[in-house]
Design a protein around this motif. Structure first.
Motif, short mmCIF file in Angstrom:
data_model
loop_
_atom_site.label_atom_id
_atom_site.label_comp_id
_atom_site.label_asym_id
_atom_site.label_seq_id
_atom_site.Cartn_x
_atom_site.Cartn_y
_atom_site.Cartn_z
N MET A 1 0.95 -1.32 0.12
CA MET A 1 0.17 -0.07 -0.14
C MET A 1 0.77 1.34 0.12
N ILE A 2 0.31 2.19 -0.53
CA ILE A 2 1.32 3.47 -0.82
C ILE A 2 1.11 4.55 0.51
N PRO A 3 2.18 4.90 1.19
CA PRO A 3 1.92 5.78 2.24
C PRO A 3 1.07 7.01 1.95
N GLY A 4 0.45 7.25 2.68
CA GLY A 4 -0.48 8.48 2.60
C GLY A 4 -2.00 8.07 1.87
N SER A 5 -2.14 6.93 1.47
CA SER A 5 -3.47 6.25 0.96
C SER A 5 -4.22 5.79 1.96
N SER A 6 -5.53 5.93 1.98
CA SER A 6 -6.43 5.74 3.02
C SER A 6 -7.31 4.34 2.52
N PHE A 7 -7.54 3.41 3.63
CA PHE A 7 -8.56 2.37 3.38
C PHE A 7 -9.34 2.13 4.60
N LEU A 8 -10.68 1.70 4.10
CA LEU A 8 -11.70 1.47 5.10
C LEU A 8 -11.55 0.05 5.64
N CYS A 9 -11.55 -0.45 6.89
CA CYS A 9 -11.26 -1.85 7.50
C CYS A 9 -12.26 -2.11 8.58
N VAL A 10 -12.72 -3.30 8.58
CA VAL A 10 -13.52 -3.95 9.71
C VAL A 10 -12.62 -4.73 10.33
N ALA A 11 -12.17 -4.56 11.60
CA ALA A 11 -11.36 -5.28 12.49
C ALA A 11 -11.96 -6.59 12.72
N VAL A 12 -11.39 -7.68 12.18
CA VAL A 12 -11.84 -9.19 12.65
C VAL A 12 -11.24 -9.79 13.73
N HIS A 13 -9.82 -9.54 14.02
CA HIS A 13 -8.90 -10.04 14.84
C HIS A 13 -7.74 -9.09 15.34
N VAL A 14 -7.56 -9.33 16.64
CA VAL A 14 -6.44 -8.53 17.30
C VAL A 14 -5.36 -9.68 17.49
N THR A 15 -4.38 -9.24 16.90
CA THR A 15 -3.18 -10.09 16.85
C THR A 15 -2.04 -9.87 18.15
N SER A 16 -2.06 -8.55 18.51
CA SER A 16 -1.28 -8.10 19.67
C SER A 16 -2.05 -6.91 20.29
N GLY A 17 -1.41 -6.21 21.22
CA GLY A 17 -1.97 -5.13 21.55
C GLY A 17 -1.78 -3.70 20.70
N VAL A 18 -0.95 -3.91 19.80
CA VAL A 18 -1.00 -2.79 18.79
C VAL A 18 -1.13 -3.16 17.37
N THR A 19 -1.79 -4.52 16.79
CA THR A 19 -1.92 -5.16 15.78
C THR A 19 -3.28 -5.69 15.27
N LEU A 20 -3.85 -5.47 14.48
CA LEU A 20 -5.20 -6.00 14.03
C LEU A 20 -5.34 -6.36 12.74
N GLN A 21 -6.00 -7.27 12.43
CA GLN A 21 -6.48 -7.97 11.06
C GLN A 21 -7.74 -7.35 10.53
N CYS A 22 -7.87 -7.04 9.26
CA CYS A 22 -8.85 -6.24 8.58
C CYS A 22 -9.57 -7.40 7.92
N TYR A 23 -10.86 -7.40 7.88
CA TYR A 23 -11.82 -8.31 6.92
C TYR A 23 -11.28 -8.08 5.58
#
Length: 100
Positions: A1-23
């Motif tokens: 992904m290109i820095p500065g670009s935006s995306f929508l995400c629905v978080a379906v899993h939390v991998t750590s206290g600062v990481t998440l997985q998007c659907y």
């Protein structure tokens, strides 16, 4: 992904206290924060805290960079910065001058 670009995400899993997985999307490392998990019990509490903030909710994320397969991003949920919300819980801390 290109820095500065935006995306929508629905978080379906939390991998750590600062990481998440998007659907149907990337695994996201929250920009500018880290956790200092020293025990498995603390790691579980950190993941649970982030889960309460993001799971099943629509996020808007802006790409800051990448680290391996992780997309480093700043994300908001209902206009609230997710990293700031996690820091406010005490389960993450800011990393000054860093996007991770």
């Amino acid at each position: 992904m290109i820095p500065g670009s935006s995306f929508l995400c629905v978080a379906v899993h939390v991998t750590s206290g600062v990481t998440l997985q998007c659907y149907s999307g990337p695994e996201v490392l929250l920009a500018g924060v880290r956790t200092a998990a020293t025990t498995e019990a603390l790691r579980i509490r950190q993941r649970a805290s982030l889960g309460r903030i993001v799971l099943g909710r629509p996020l808007r994320c802006t790409v800051q960079g990448s680290r391996g397969a992780l997309t480093i991003a700043r994300c908001t949920v209902n206009g609230q910065d997710v990293a700031a919300a996690q820091v406010a819980t005490g389960f993450a801390e800011w990393v000054p001058g860093s996007v991770n």
